[in-house]
Design a protein around this motif. Structure first.
Motif, mmCIF file in Angstrom:
data_model
loop_
_atom_site.group_PDB
_atom_site.id
_atom_site.type_symbol
_atom_site.label_atom_id
_atom_site.label_comp_id
_atom_site.label_asym_id
_atom_site.label_seq_id
_atom_site.Cartn_x
_atom_site.Cartn_y
_atom_site.Cartn_z
ATOM 1 N N TRP A 16 0.821 -1.208 0.000
ATOM 2 C CA TRP A 16 0.000 0.000 0.000
ATOM 3 C C TRP A 16 0.854 1.258 0.000
ATOM 4 C CZ3 TRP A 16 -3.639 -2.048 4.423
ATOM 5 C CH2 TRP A 16 -4.439 -3.086 3.909
ATOM 6 N N ASP A 17 2.186 1.120 0.097
ATOM 7 C CA ASP A 17 3.049 2.300 0.033
ATOM 8 C C ASP A 17 3.334 2.725 -1.410
ATOM 9 O OD1 ASP A 17 4.931 0.516 -0.961
ATOM 10 O OD2 ASP A 17 6.250 0.602 0.779
ATOM 11 N N ARG A 18 2.605 2.120 -2.362
ATOM 12 C CA ARG A 18 2.685 2.479 -3.785
ATOM 13 C C ARG A 18 4.020 2.076 -4.408
ATOM 14 N NH1 ARG A 18 -0.640 8.071 -4.867
ATOM 15 N NH2 ARG A 18 -2.368 7.665 -3.417
ATOM 16 N N THR A 19 4.612 1.012 -3.901
ATOM 17 C CA THR A 19 5.825 0.502 -4.527
ATOM 18 C C THR A 19 5.733 -1.005 -4.723
ATOM 19 O OG1 THR A 19 7.064 0.007 -2.488
ATOM 20 C CG2 THR A 19 7.234 2.253 -3.375
ATOM 21 N N LEU A 20 6.511 -1.445 -5.705
ATOM 22 C CA LEU A 20 6.770 -2.855 -5.948
ATOM 23 C C LEU A 20 8.265 -3.022 -5.732
ATOM 24 C CD1 LEU A 20 4.960 -5.232 -7.138
ATOM 25 C CD2 LEU A 20 6.139 -4.784 -9.294
ATOM 26 N N ARG A 21 8.670 -3.988 -4.905
ATOM 27 C CA ARG A 21 10.086 -4.102 -4.578
ATOM 28 C C ARG A 21 10.589 -5.509 -4.886
ATOM 29 N NH1 ARG A 21 10.794 -0.244 0.854
ATOM 30 N NH2 ARG A 21 9.327 1.346 0.107
ATOM 31 N N TYR A 22 11.779 -5.558 -5.523
ATOM 32 C CA TYR A 22 12.450 -6.823 -5.841
ATOM 33 C C TYR A 22 13.539 -7.068 -4.808
ATOM 34 C CZ TYR A 22 10.419 -6.055 -10.532
ATOM 35 O OH TYR A 22 9.580 -5.831 -11.584
ATOM 36 N N TRP A 23 13.604 -8.337 -4.325
ATOM 37 C CA TRP A 23 14.536 -8.663 -3.247
ATOM 38 C C TRP A 23 15.369 -9.895 -3.577
ATOM 39 C CZ3 TRP A 23 14.203 -5.343 0.981
ATOM 40 C CH2 TRP A 23 13.039 -4.573 1.066
ATOM 41 N N ASP A 24 16.662 -9.773 -3.367
ATOM 42 C CA ASP A 24 17.550 -10.927 -3.242
ATOM 43 C C ASP A 24 17.571 -11.237 -1.750
ATOM 44 O OD1 ASP A 24 19.717 -12.626 -2.797
ATOM 45 O OD2 ASP A 24 20.906 -11.754 -4.407
ATOM 46 N N ARG A 45 19.247 -12.733 0.191
ATOM 47 C CA ARG A 45 20.534 -12.751 0.895
ATOM 48 C C ARG A 45 21.010 -11.346 1.238
ATOM 49 N NH1 ARG A 45 23.251 -16.054 -3.912
ATOM 50 N NH2 ARG A 45 22.106 -14.341 -4.921
ATOM 51 N N GLN A 46 20.254 -10.326 0.780
ATOM 52 C CA GLN A 46 20.672 -8.944 0.991
ATOM 53 C C GLN A 46 19.579 -8.171 1.734
ATOM 54 O OE1 GLN A 46 21.646 -7.220 -2.812
ATOM 55 N NE2 GLN A 46 22.962 -8.932 -3.417
ATOM 56 N N PRO A 47 19.947 -7.203 2.581
ATOM 57 C CA PRO A 47 18.953 -6.486 3.380
ATOM 58 C C PRO A 47 18.209 -5.398 2.614
ATOM 59 C CG PRO A 47 21.159 -5.707 3.912
ATOM 60 C CD PRO A 47 21.332 -6.862 2.977
ATOM 61 N N GLN A 48 18.766 -4.940 1.497
ATOM 62 C CA GLN A 48 18.147 -3.860 0.739
ATOM 63 C C GLN A 48 17.555 -4.392 -0.570
ATOM 64 O OE1 GLN A 48 17.801 -0.812 2.023
ATOM 65 N NE2 GLN A 48 18.903 -1.573 3.836
ATOM 66 N N PRO A 49 16.476 -3.781 -1.049
ATOM 67 C CA PRO A 49 15.880 -4.256 -2.301
ATOM 68 C C PRO A 49 16.815 -4.066 -3.485
ATOM 69 C CG PRO A 49 14.870 -2.181 -1.600
ATOM 70 C CD PRO A 49 15.735 -2.647 -0.476
ATOM 71 N N VAL A 50 16.738 -4.990 -4.411
ATOM 72 C CA VAL A 50 17.513 -4.878 -5.648
ATOM 73 C C VAL A 50 16.995 -3.721 -6.482
ATOM 74 C CG1 VAL A 50 18.093 -6.077 -7.790
ATOM 75 C CG2 VAL A 50 18.034 -7.340 -5.634
ATOM 76 N N HIS A 51 15.680 -3.509 -6.440
ATOM 77 C CA HIS A 51 15.071 -2.424 -7.210
ATOM 78 C C HIS A 51 13.747 -2.060 -6.576
ATOM 79 C CE1 HIS A 51 13.691 0.047 -10.511
ATOM 80 N NE2 HIS A 51 12.625 -0.716 -10.679
ATOM 81 N N ILE A 52 13.407 -0.774 -6.578
ATOM 82 C CA ILE A 52 12.110 -0.279 -6.128
ATOM 83 C C ILE A 52 11.387 0.322 -7.319
ATOM 84 C CG2 ILE A 52 10.872 1.316 -4.621
ATOM 85 C CD1 ILE A 52 13.153 1.133 -2.649
ATOM 86 N N GLN A 53 10.233 -0.241 -7.638
ATOM 87 C CA GLN A 53 9.426 0.233 -8.764
ATOM 88 C C GLN A 53 8.260 1.060 -8.218
ATOM 89 O OE1 GLN A 53 10.154 -0.528 -12.072
ATOM 90 N NE2 GLN A 53 8.528 0.886 -12.709
#
Length: 352
Positions: free
Chosen positions: A137-145, A147-155
């Protein structure tokens, strides 16, 4: 598809109400609040349910009955679930704004692998990319690896995420404002196409065609839209009415393609399940009405089982919530080939 063995006959309902008109097997223990999602493992007969009682429950289907396997908790209602491609790990997201990864076989405690700024209501795993995708609901789509704490990409999305369907390389996202955004996951950071829903009401659910040539969209208006991606096939696009009783219109809550015959199921807030054939424009089967909405459903990987939940879905708001009738049920129904196999009638059933 081999015919499944018939499920055990459940306890007959009380004379005052037919709470289980399809004589499906009930999955126990029942969640103590509304069920938000159901998902089968892609490799085994394991079923996962998420619920507004903050729980994620897993059962193993053995000889037509479900045996409790394990459960985990979130800090707030859980809204969505997904499996890894090998069927060993479950992801769950919810109102605590996080996605947890739960390895079932290893006994390892679940860990948080994704975070959003608002509740997470859709999640999917993409084996071909080894990435998790989460919608919020925060108006984002997020891709995650994972093994990593941060998203690979925020759409960034044009509005709150309401629906998500993924079948590599096709991904479709439905947001508030009737937006439908299509992605080719070979180029995941770029929108392939953005369009308005063919239905002039809020999108409730999506499902990608098995051949990845298009998708289904269901709405709160009791309609389903069939949309092809290729502009040369626009004449094949259409919408049809469903989940209506008299003058009352109910939400289409879930859409699921059968993995073998590629027909599809809808469930609605009217408490009805229907099986459909989009290519021949036919309704194959309509099941007896349940006394409560059916908010979610899923076919097993081999298509011999259909799981669905019967519980209040809050579509009419808190004022219509009756705690005395609020018990949630998860049912397991054996799927017979005659119910889902296309019939190829010469005269089509016309939808409008």
């Amino acid at each position: 598809m081999a015919k499944p063995s018939r499920s055990p006959t459940p306890t007959p309902p009380s004379p005052s109400t037919n709470s289980n008109p399809n004589n499906s097997s009930e999955v126990l223990p029942s969640p103590s609040d509304s069920v938000s999602s159901l998902s089968f493992s892609p490799t085994t007969n394991h079923l996962v349910a998420t619920s507004w009682d903050n729980q994620v429950r897993c059962w193993e289907v053995l000889n037509g009955s479900c045996v409790p396997k394990a459960a985990i908790s979130h800090n707030a209602p859980v809204l969505c679930s997904a499996w890894t491609g090998d069927g060993t790990t479950v992801f769950s997201g919810g109102c605590d704004k996080q996605v947890k990864m739960w390895p079932l076989a290893s006994g390892v405690q679940p860990i948080t692998v994704a975070m959003h700024d608002e509740p997470v209501n859709k999640v999917a795993f993409i084996p071909q990319m080894n990435l998790l995708v989460s919608g919020s609901w925060d108006r984002t789509l997020r891709y995650w690896d994972c093994r990593q704490p941060q998203p690979v990409h925020i759409q960034q999305l044009p509005d709150k995420c309401h629906a998500l369907a993924v079948d590599y390389p096709l991904m479709v996202v439905g947001t508030a404002g009737q937006n439908l955004i299509v992605f080719n996951l070979e180029f995941p950071q770029t929108e392939f196409k953005r369009m308005q829903s063919p239905i002039n009401h809020q999108t409730r659910c999506l499902a990608t065609f098995p051949d990845k040539q298009g998708f289904l969209v269901g709405s709160i208006q009791g309609r389903v839209g069939i949309e092809y991606l290729d502009d040369s096939k626009k004449e094949k696009n259409f919408t049809f009415k469903c989940h209506r009783i008299g003058n009352h219109i109910y939400s289409v809550n879930s859409l699921n393609f059968h993995p073998v015959h590629h027909t599809f199921a809808t469930t609605g807030s009217d408490g009805i399940i229907s099986f459909w054939d989009k290519d021949n424009k036919q309704r194959l089967k309509s099941f007896p009405e349940y006394p409560a909405p059916i908010p979610c459903s899923a076919f097993s990987a081999d298509g011999t089982l259909f799981a669905y939940a019967v519980c209040y879905d809050w579509s009419k708001g808190a004022e219509h919530h009756d705690p005395s009738k609020a018990k949630s049920h998860v049912y397991l129904h054996s799927v017979w080939e005659d119910d889902v196999k296309p019939k190829y009638r010469k005269k089509y059933l016309l939808w409008n």
